[in-house]
Design a protein around this motif. Structure first.
Motif, PDB file in Angstrom:
ATOM      1  N   TYR A  24      57.858 -10.060  12.483  1.00 54.61           N
ATOM      2  CA  TYR A  24      58.972 -10.541  11.670  1.00 54.61           C
ATOM      3  C   TYR A  24      59.965 -11.329  12.531  1.00 54.61           C
ATOM      4  N   ILE A  25      60.463 -12.435  11.980  1.00 53.66           N
ATOM      5  CA  ILE A  25      61.506 -13.226  12.625  1.00 53.66           C
ATOM      6  C   ILE A  25      62.744 -13.173  11.732  1.00 53.66           C
ATOM      7  N   ILE A  26      63.845 -12.643  12.249  1.00 57.69           N
ATOM      8  CA  ILE A  26      65.071 -12.528  11.473  1.00 57.69           C
ATOM      9  C   ILE A  26      66.042 -13.630  11.883  1.00 57.69           C
ATOM     10  N   PHE A  27      66.478 -14.408  10.905  1.00 62.51           N
ATOM     11  CA  PHE A  27      67.497 -15.429  11.117  1.00 62.51           C
ATOM     12  C   PHE A  27      68.809 -14.856  10.583  1.00 62.51           C
ATOM     13  N   ALA A  28      69.680 -14.439  11.501  1.00 58.94           N
ATOM     14  CA  ALA A  28      70.907 -13.733  11.133  1.00 58.94           C
ATOM     15  C   ALA A  28      72.129 -14.528  11.558  1.00 58.94           C
ATOM     16  N   LEU A  34      68.077 -14.341   6.437  1.00 57.79           N
ATOM     17  CA  LEU A  34      67.143 -15.095   5.603  1.00 57.79           C
ATOM     18  C   LEU A  34      66.096 -14.138   5.040  1.00 57.79           C
ATOM     19  N   VAL A  35      65.996 -14.073   3.710  1.00 54.64           N
ATOM     20  CA  VAL A  35      65.009 -13.212   3.052  1.00 54.64           C
ATOM     21  C   VAL A  35      64.350 -13.981   1.915  1.00 54.64           C
ATOM     22  N   LYS A  36      63.229 -13.463   1.443  1.00 54.41           N
ATOM     23  CA  LYS A  36      62.483 -14.104   0.358  1.00 54.41           C
ATOM     24  C   LYS A  36      63.333 -14.113  -0.918  1.00 54.41           C
ATOM     25  N   LYS A  37      63.447 -15.289  -1.515  1.00 57.36           N
ATOM     26  CA  LYS A  37      64.244 -15.456  -2.723  1.00 57.36           C
ATOM     27  C   LYS A  37      63.619 -14.707  -3.904  1.00 57.36           C
ATOM     28  N   GLU A  38      64.464 -14.052  -4.686  1.00 54.61           N
ATOM     29  CA  GLU A  38      64.082 -13.381  -5.932  1.00 54.61           C
ATOM     30  C   GLU A  38      63.040 -12.281  -5.727  1.00 54.61           C
ATOM     31  N   SER A  39      62.978 -11.736  -4.520  1.00 52.71           N
ATOM     32  CA  SER A  39      62.065 -10.623  -4.265  1.00 52.71           C
ATOM     33  C   SER A  39      62.777  -9.304  -4.550  1.00 52.71           C
ATOM     34  N   GLU A  40      62.051  -8.328  -5.078  1.00 52.08           N
ATOM     35  CA  GLU A  40      62.653  -7.029  -5.379  1.00 52.08           C
ATOM     36  C   GLU A  40      62.867  -6.200  -4.117  1.00 52.08           C
ATOM     37  N   THR A  41      62.179  -6.552  -3.048  1.00 47.46           N
ATOM     38  CA  THR A  41      62.343  -5.872  -1.769  1.00 47.46           C
ATOM     39  C   THR A  41      62.642  -6.907  -0.690  1.00 47.46           C
ATOM     40  N   ILE A  42      63.146  -6.432   0.445  1.00 42.42           N
ATOM     41  CA  ILE A  42      63.481  -7.330   1.540  1.00 42.42           C
ATOM     42  C   ILE A  42      62.208  -7.828   2.217  1.00 42.42           C
ATOM     43  N   GLU A  43      62.066  -9.137   2.307  1.00 45.37           N
ATOM     44  CA  GLU A  43      60.944  -9.765   3.012  1.00 45.37           C
ATOM     45  C   GLU A  43      61.507 -10.797   3.986  1.00 45.37           C
ATOM     46  N   PHE A  44      61.342 -10.530   5.277  1.00 41.28           N
ATOM     47  CA  PHE A  44      61.743 -11.479   6.309  1.00 41.28           C
ATOM     48  C   PHE A  44      60.582 -12.424   6.606  1.00 41.28           C
ATOM     49  N   PRO A  45      60.869 -13.636   7.119  1.00 34.39           N
ATOM     50  CA  PRO A  45      59.788 -14.537   7.517  1.00 34.39           C
ATOM     51  C   PRO A  45      58.946 -13.930   8.636  1.00 34.39           C
ATOM     52  N   ARG A  46      57.672 -14.318   8.662  1.00 34.25           N
ATOM     53  CA  ARG A  46      56.795 -13.929   9.762  1.00 34.25           C
ATOM     54  C   ARG A  46      56.542 -15.142  10.646  1.00 34.25           C
ATOM     55  N   LEU A  84      62.771 -22.655   3.685  1.00 29.43           N
ATOM     56  CA  LEU A  84      63.612 -22.723   2.495  1.00 29.43           C
ATOM     57  C   LEU A  84      62.888 -23.364   1.320  1.00 29.43           C
ATOM     58  N   ILE A  85      62.118 -24.392   1.606  1.00 31.75           N
ATOM     59  CA  ILE A  85      61.490 -25.183   0.543  1.00 31.75           C
ATOM     60  C   ILE A  85      60.093 -24.665   0.200  1.00 31.75           C
ATOM     61  N   THR A  86      59.224 -24.571   1.201  1.00 29.78           N
ATOM     62  CA  THR A  86      57.827 -24.198   0.962  1.00 29.78           C
ATOM     63  C   THR A  86      57.657 -22.707   0.688  1.00 29.78           C
ATOM     64  N   TYR A  87      58.326 -21.880   1.496  1.00 30.71           N
ATOM     65  CA  TYR A  87      58.110 -20.439   1.401  1.00 30.71           C
ATOM     66  C   TYR A  87      59.155 -19.721   0.558  1.00 30.71           C
ATOM     67  N   GLY A  88      60.209 -20.409   0.164  1.00 28.57           N
ATOM     68  CA  GLY A  88      61.179 -19.827  -0.762  1.00 28.57           C
ATOM     69  C   GLY A  88      62.086 -18.756  -0.203  1.00 28.57           C
ATOM     70  N   TYR A  89      62.632 -18.986   0.999  1.00 30.56           N
ATOM     71  CA  TYR A  89      63.591 -18.053   1.570  1.00 30.56           C
ATOM     72  C   TYR A  89      65.016 -18.553   1.337  1.00 30.56           C
ATOM     73  N   GLU A  90      65.979 -17.628   1.367  1.00 28.16           N
ATOM     74  CA  GLU A  90      67.393 -17.986   1.246  1.00 28.16           C
ATOM     75  C   GLU A  90      68.235 -16.958   1.978  1.00 28.16           C
ATOM     76  N   ARG A  91      69.483 -17.317   2.286  1.00 27.27           N
ATOM     77  CA  ARG A  91      70.386 -16.394   2.964  1.00 27.27           C
ATOM     78  C   ARG A  91      70.991 -15.413   1.955  1.00 27.27           C
ATOM     79  N   GLN A  92      70.968 -14.128   2.321  1.00 30.50           N
ATOM     80  CA  GLN A  92      71.569 -13.107   1.475  1.00 30.50           C
ATOM     81  C   GLN A  92      72.242 -12.060   2.348  1.00 30.50           C
TER      82      GLN A  92
END
Length: 283
Positions: A24-28, A34-46, A84-92
């Motif tokens: 996992y790579i965390i952008f903090a 940065l986590v997966k947009k509209e996911s019910e659980t926390i998903e960080f980028p790999r 942000l575009i291809t994988y659908g992550y956003e800051r939360q």
């Protein structure tokens, strides 16, 4: 509480290494990650989702039912558009409500370290640019060899109990967004025992003296670089509250039946209040 991880083991010892596929790579930054947009659980980028050259800093690893999962800090100023575009992550910054707990805790701890790295770029002794040490989680000055470790500030959370009337001293902060009930809290001073901090903070904020100071438990609170020490103590003498209006807006004694709070499973303050409400500290 947020650090009470179920069925997982958190290993925070530093090990100099780089990420591999699946890590996992965390952008903090600040209090957001940065986590997966509209996911019910926390998903960080790999790592395999990142198509960009950057420096990765090892954070920690978590043993999830025997499977080791490693976490690294990515460079937020080199955030790839693909994430942000291809994988659908956003800051939360929804750590108080997002699941699973161990991923939320990973996120807030990453924020604490990311913010610390931003704040310690230069040596406070000689002004030289600091470098990352390869043996410890530490920033070192290559000129004067000064060592800079992550900021951890000791503080107390205090549950003051009126034994005679079976009531708990609850307060509300002055001038803060947080408007719910809290307990007396404050940072330790230089040359002061943590028990001394309890007595001083209670008196400074409410004008009350206490006795029978007893330790309950601790909690790392990454949002403010704080290590919290929870104590209960008993009212000693006059229970007339004289609040420090610069610190508090409310100070009052409440019985268990009068406490309007429910257990949230996150903060030491909430757990200590609920322990009194449930009759475990008011006998």
């Amino acid at each position: 509480m947020i650090q009470d991880l179920k069925d997982v083991i958190y290993h925070n010892e530093y090990k100099e290494q780089g990420p591999i596929e699946g890590d996992y790579i965390i952008f903090a930054s600040g209090r957001s990650v940065l986590v997966k947009k509209e996911s019910e659980t926390i998903e960080f980028p790999r790592l395999e989702e990142i198509n960009s050259e950057m420096v990765y800093r090892y954070l920690f690893q978590i043993d999830i039912n025997g499977k080791i999962q490693k976490f690294f800090l990515g460079e937020s100023d080199k955030l790839p558009d693909d994430l942000l575009i291809t994988y659908g992550y956003e800051r939360q910054n929804l750590f108080r409500t997002m699941k699973p707990d161990y991923m939320a805790f990973a996120g807030v701890t990453a924020c604490q370290l990311a913010n610390w790295y931003v704040s310690v770029k230069y040596c406070g002794t000689c002004g030289t640019a600091l470098v990352h040490d390869k043996r410890e989680r530490m920033m070192r000055c290559p000129d004067c060899n000064a060592m800079h470790y992550p900021k951890i500030s000791p503080a107390v959370i205090v549950g003051v109990i009126d034994r005679e009337n079976k009531k708990l001293l609850l307060t509300k902060y002055a001038g803060r967004e947080y408007k719910k009930y809290a307990l007396i809290a404050g940072f330790a001073e230089i040359g002061e025992t943590i028990e001394g901090t309890v007595r001083r903070e209670v008196y400074e904020e409410t004008g009350i003296h206490v006795k029978n100071v007893r330790y309950y438990k601790s909690q790392p609170w990454s949002f403010t670089d704080t290590l919290l020490f929870g104590f209960y103590c008993d009212l000693d003498g006059d229970g007339n509250i004289r609040i420090d209006e610069e610190e508090l807006s409310v100070g009052e004694w409440l019985s268990p039946e009068e406490i309007p709070m429910e257990y949230d499973g996150i903060s030491l303050t909430n757990e200590m209040i609920m322990r009194f409400k449930d009759g475990l500290e008011n006998g």
